[in-house]
Design a protein around this motif. Structure first.
Motif, PDB file in Angstrom:
ATOM      1  N   LYS A   7       0.840  -1.189   0.000  1.00 17.32           N
ATOM      2  CA  LYS A   7       0.000   0.000   0.000  1.00 17.32           C
ATOM      3  C   LYS A   7       0.885   1.253   0.000  1.00 17.32           C
ATOM      4  O   LYS A   7       1.899   1.304   0.708  1.00 17.32           O
ATOM      5  N   PRO A   8       0.513   2.268  -0.776  1.00 16.51           N
ATOM      6  CA  PRO A   8       1.361   3.467  -0.840  1.00 16.51           C
ATOM      7  C   PRO A   8       1.550   4.136   0.514  1.00 16.51           C
ATOM      8  O   PRO A   8       2.598   4.736   0.776  1.00 16.51           O
ATOM      9  N   GLU A   9       0.554   4.047   1.399  1.00 17.55           N
ATOM     10  CA  GLU A   9       0.682   4.647   2.728  1.00 17.55           C
ATOM     11  C   GLU A   9       1.673   3.891   3.612  1.00 17.55           C
ATOM     12  O   GLU A   9       2.114   4.418   4.637  1.00 17.55           O
ATOM     13  N   HIS A  10       2.011   2.653   3.232  1.00 17.87           N
ATOM     14  CA  HIS A  10       2.873   1.815   4.059  1.00 17.87           C
ATOM     15  C   HIS A  10       4.193   1.494   3.347  1.00 17.87           C
ATOM     16  O   HIS A  10       4.764   0.427   3.538  1.00 17.87           O
ATOM     17  N   ARG A  11       4.643   2.439   2.547  1.00 20.95           N
ATOM     18  CA  ARG A  11       5.898   2.234   1.810  1.00 20.95           C
ATOM     19  C   ARG A  11       7.018   1.866   2.784  1.00 20.95           C
ATOM     20  O   ARG A  11       7.280   2.582   3.749  1.00 20.95           O
ATOM     21  N   PRO A  12       7.706   0.747   2.566  1.00 23.75           N
ATOM     22  CA  PRO A  12       8.725   0.300   3.522  1.00 23.75           C
ATOM     23  C   PRO A  12      10.031   1.076   3.396  1.00 23.75           C
ATOM     24  O   PRO A  12      10.344   1.643   2.345  1.00 23.75           O
ATOM     25  N   HIS A  13      10.783   1.084   4.478  1.00 25.24           N
ATOM     26  CA  HIS A  13      12.114   1.695   4.501  1.00 25.24           C
ATOM     27  C   HIS A  13      13.083   0.685   5.101  1.00 25.24           C
ATOM     28  O   HIS A  13      12.752  -0.037   6.035  1.00 25.24           O
ATOM     29  N   ARG A  14      14.291   0.671   4.572  1.00 25.60           N
ATOM     30  CA  ARG A  14      15.308  -0.261   5.051  1.00 25.60           C
ATOM     31  C   ARG A  14      16.417   0.525   5.740  1.00 25.60           C
ATOM     32  O   ARG A  14      17.010   1.442   5.149  1.00 25.60           O
ATOM     33  N   LEU A  15      16.708   0.169   6.996  1.00 25.13           N
ATOM     34  CA  LEU A  15      17.750   0.833   7.755  1.00 25.13           C
ATOM     35  C   LEU A  15      19.112   0.211   7.453  1.00 25.13           C
ATOM     36  O   LEU A  15      19.216  -0.837   6.818  1.00 25.13           O
ATOM     37  N   ASP A  16      20.157   0.867   7.915  1.00 24.94           N
ATOM     38  CA  ASP A  16      21.511   0.405   7.620  1.00 24.94           C
ATOM     39  C   ASP A  16      21.782  -0.996   8.144  1.00 24.94           C
ATOM     40  O   ASP A  16      22.576  -1.745   7.560  1.00 24.94           O
ATOM     41  N   ASP A  17      21.144  -1.362   9.262  1.00 29.06           N
ATOM     42  CA  ASP A  17      21.388  -2.688   9.832  1.00 29.06           C
ATOM     43  C   ASP A  17      20.515  -3.771   9.184  1.00 29.06           C
ATOM     44  O   ASP A  17      20.525  -4.926   9.629  1.00 29.06           O
ATOM     45  N   GLY A  18      19.744  -3.398   8.159  1.00 28.89           N
ATOM     46  CA  GLY A  18      18.907  -4.365   7.464  1.00 28.89           C
ATOM     47  C   GLY A  18      17.487  -4.449   7.990  1.00 28.89           C
ATOM     48  O   GLY A  18      16.635  -5.094   7.365  1.00 28.89           O
ATOM     49  N   THR A  19      17.203  -3.797   9.115  1.00 32.87           N
ATOM     50  CA  THR A  19      15.844  -3.804   9.654  1.00 32.87           C
ATOM     51  C   THR A  19      14.911  -3.062   8.702  1.00 32.87           C
ATOM     52  O   THR A  19      15.261  -2.006   8.161  1.00 32.87           O
ATOM     53  N   ILE A  20      13.707  -3.610   8.513  1.00 40.29           N
ATOM     54  CA  ILE A  20      12.709  -2.987   7.636  1.00 40.29           C
ATOM     55  C   ILE A  20      11.627  -2.352   8.486  1.00 40.29           C
ATOM     56  O   ILE A  20      11.086  -2.976   9.408  1.00 40.29           O
ATOM     57  N   ARG A  21      11.341  -1.127   8.198  1.00 37.41           N
ATOM     58  CA  ARG A  21      10.220  -0.443   8.833  1.00 37.41           C
ATOM     59  C   ARG A  21       9.117  -0.292   7.801  1.00 37.41           C
ATOM     60  O   ARG A  21       9.352   0.203   6.707  1.00 37.41           O
ATOM     61  N   VAL A  80       1.558 -10.787   2.761  1.00 36.44           N
ATOM     62  CA  VAL A  80       0.180 -10.609   2.291  1.00 36.44           C
ATOM     63  C   VAL A  80      -0.779 -10.550   3.470  1.00 36.44           C
ATOM     64  O   VAL A  80      -1.688  -9.716   3.522  1.00 36.44           O
ATOM     65  N   GLU A  81      -0.583 -11.440   4.453  1.00 33.03           N
ATOM     66  CA  GLU A  81      -1.478 -11.486   5.604  1.00 33.03           C
ATOM     67  C   GLU A  81      -1.237 -10.354   6.591  1.00 33.03           C
ATOM     68  O   GLU A  81      -2.049 -10.132   7.491  1.00 33.03           O
ATOM     69  N   SER A  82      -0.147  -9.624   6.446  1.00 27.33           N
ATOM     70  CA  SER A  82       0.172  -8.558   7.398  1.00 27.33           C
ATOM     71  C   SER A  82      -0.790  -7.384   7.321  1.00 27.33           C
ATOM     72  O   SER A  82      -0.933  -6.617   8.269  1.00 27.33           O
ATOM     73  N   GLY A  83      -1.441  -7.209   6.181  1.00 30.81           N
ATOM     74  CA  GLY A  83      -2.338  -6.082   6.003  1.00 30.81           C
ATOM     75  C   GLY A  83      -1.686  -4.864   5.375  1.00 30.81           C
ATOM     76  O   GLY A  83      -2.369  -3.875   5.088  1.00 30.81           O
ATOM     77  N   TYR A  84      -0.384  -4.909   5.141  1.00 34.60           N
ATOM     78  CA  TYR A  84       0.311  -3.783   4.525  1.00 34.60           C
ATOM     79  C   TYR A  84       0.357  -3.901   3.004  1.00 34.60           C
ATOM     80  O   TYR A  84       0.953  -3.072   2.332  1.00 34.60           O
ATOM     81  N   VAL A  85      -0.281  -4.942   2.497  1.00 32.00           N
ATOM     82  CA  VAL A  85      -0.250  -5.239   1.063  1.00 32.00           C
ATOM     83  C   VAL A  85      -1.688  -5.284   0.545  1.00 32.00           C
ATOM     84  O   VAL A  85      -2.595  -5.719   1.248  1.00 32.00           O
ATOM     85  N   GLU A  86      -1.885  -4.810  -0.673  1.00 33.61           N
ATOM     86  CA  GLU A  86      -3.201  -4.839  -1.289  1.00 33.61           C
ATOM     87  C   GLU A  86      -3.130  -5.508  -2.650  1.00 33.61           C
ATOM     88  O   GLU A  86      -2.051  -5.710  -3.210  1.00 33.61           O
TER      89      GLU A  86
END
Length: 357
Positions: A7-21, A80-86
């Motif tokens: 979803k565009p509102e939930h665009r992910p970001h990747r931090l330097d340590d590999g963690t995804i927000r 898919v089940e997380s709800g952040y995907v459409e």
């Protein structure tokens, strides 16, 4: 879900340590994903709406020699089940007209942002609103804003009840009236305004004062939710107690907004949570003896009345759609002279309460 896309509102970001927000940036942060092997980030990059699930699985397997097809499906399935995907190739349901799709597109975007339950087309919340029937009792500062929001949001049927006439002193905060309405019954002026806002909603009303619990019980029959925006009669046997008992017995959720000077709150009640009387009793037990817990009084501005009504409308929409998920039995609000003062009150039902215990 055939063609998953973040979803565009939930665009992910990747931090330097590999963690995804993922979940909407700093203020919308909803989840952090540890991704030491990079599998999740690669899956998210592949979820652009152009690929089916099996194509994404194959893409992961090509990129990583240490991932099996089963592991790749597990990663994709969890996202898919997380709800952040459409589903990118979704179509609106045929029950919505072209004008409704255009009118409610921003509604859909809001619900898409908030709702973390995987959906078929993203219009599920709007469809629930379209089939819903809401009763608004009281068309003053709180009720006018509440009724306007419910009609604008597309609640299928909104029935308004009020016995008062428009007075000049109402015009500092009551949004449905203007100077030409002074002396006219509020419900008549309100119906004209509300019907002009959204012709696809059935807006009805009656000039009537609710004088007893029995009268309120008659009014709520056939409705899915009650927005209680009247504050009289007050007290331990007043209209809020009537609403609590009537709606509790019929398992009808309800919300009641109020203000006391700069303090603006809304109470949200329904099956599964403490009723108004239990919440009130819990507060009375917590506060020093003699401290009043009723809201009300002459001090109100256009912003405080507007916030009261909009808080109430938001609660009603959440109760009708389940987005965001609401666990009833609480009071929330703000203090307009203290930005750090967020009101939140919740108590357990009293043992043996006939309404909710």
């Amino acid at each position: 879900m055939r063609h998953p896309r973040v979803k565009p509102e939930h665009r992910p970001h990747r931090l330097d340590d590999g963690t995804i927000r993922i979940g909407g940036g700093v203020y919308g942060l909803a989840a952090e994903i540890t991704d030491p092997r990079g599998w999740v980030w690669a899956a998210l990059e592949l979820m652009d709406g152009r690929r089916e699930i099996e194509e994404i699985v194959r893409g992961l397997c090509r990129k990583f020699v240490d991932i099996s097809a089963r592991q790749a499906r597990t990663v994709v399935g969890a996202l898919v089940e997380s709800g952040y995907v459409e589903n990118a190739h979704r179509t609106a349901p045929p029950e919505l007209t072209e004008s409704e799709i255009l009118r409610y597109e921003r509604n859909r975007a809001f619900f898409r942002h908030v709702d973390l339950t995987p959906r078929e087309h993203g219009w599920e919340a709007q469809m629930r609103l379209k089939s819903a029937r809401a009763l608004v009792v009281g068309l003053g500062g709180t009720g006018g804003h509440t009724a306007w929001s419910l009609v604008a949001a597309g609640v299928g049927a909104v029935h308004c009840v009020d016995d008062d006439v428009v007075e000049l002193s109402n015009l500092n905060r009551q949004v449905l009236y203007d100077e030409g309405d002074v002396g006219a019954p509020k419900v008549e002026a309100a119906l004209r305004r509300l019907r002009a806002v959204n012709s696809s909603v059935s807006v009805t009303g009656q000039r009537r004062r609710v004088r007893s619990q029995e009268e309120l019980a008659q009014l709520v029959e056939g409705f899915d939710v009650l927005a209680l925006c009247a504050d009289e009669p007050r007290g331990p046997d007043g209209v809020r107690v009537w609403a609590s008992r009537v709606c509790g017995r019929r398992r009808i959720p309800w919300a009641g907004g109020g203000y006391s000077g700069p303090l603006v709150t809304v109470g949200v009640y329904g099956p599964g949570g403490a009723c108004y009387e239990c919440l009130r009793a819990g507060e009375e037990a917590r506060l020093p003896a003699g401290t009043p817990v009723d809201l009300g009084g002459p001090g109100v501005s256009a912003p405080s009345a507007g916030l009261s009504g909009q808080f109430t409308a938001h609660a009603v929409l959440a109760l009708l759609t389940g987005v965001p998920a609401v666990s009833p039995g609480y009071v929330t609000g703000v203090n307009l002279i203290d930005p750090g003062h967020h009101v939140y009150v919740r108590h357990e039902p009293r043992p043996g309460c006939p309404t909710c215990g």
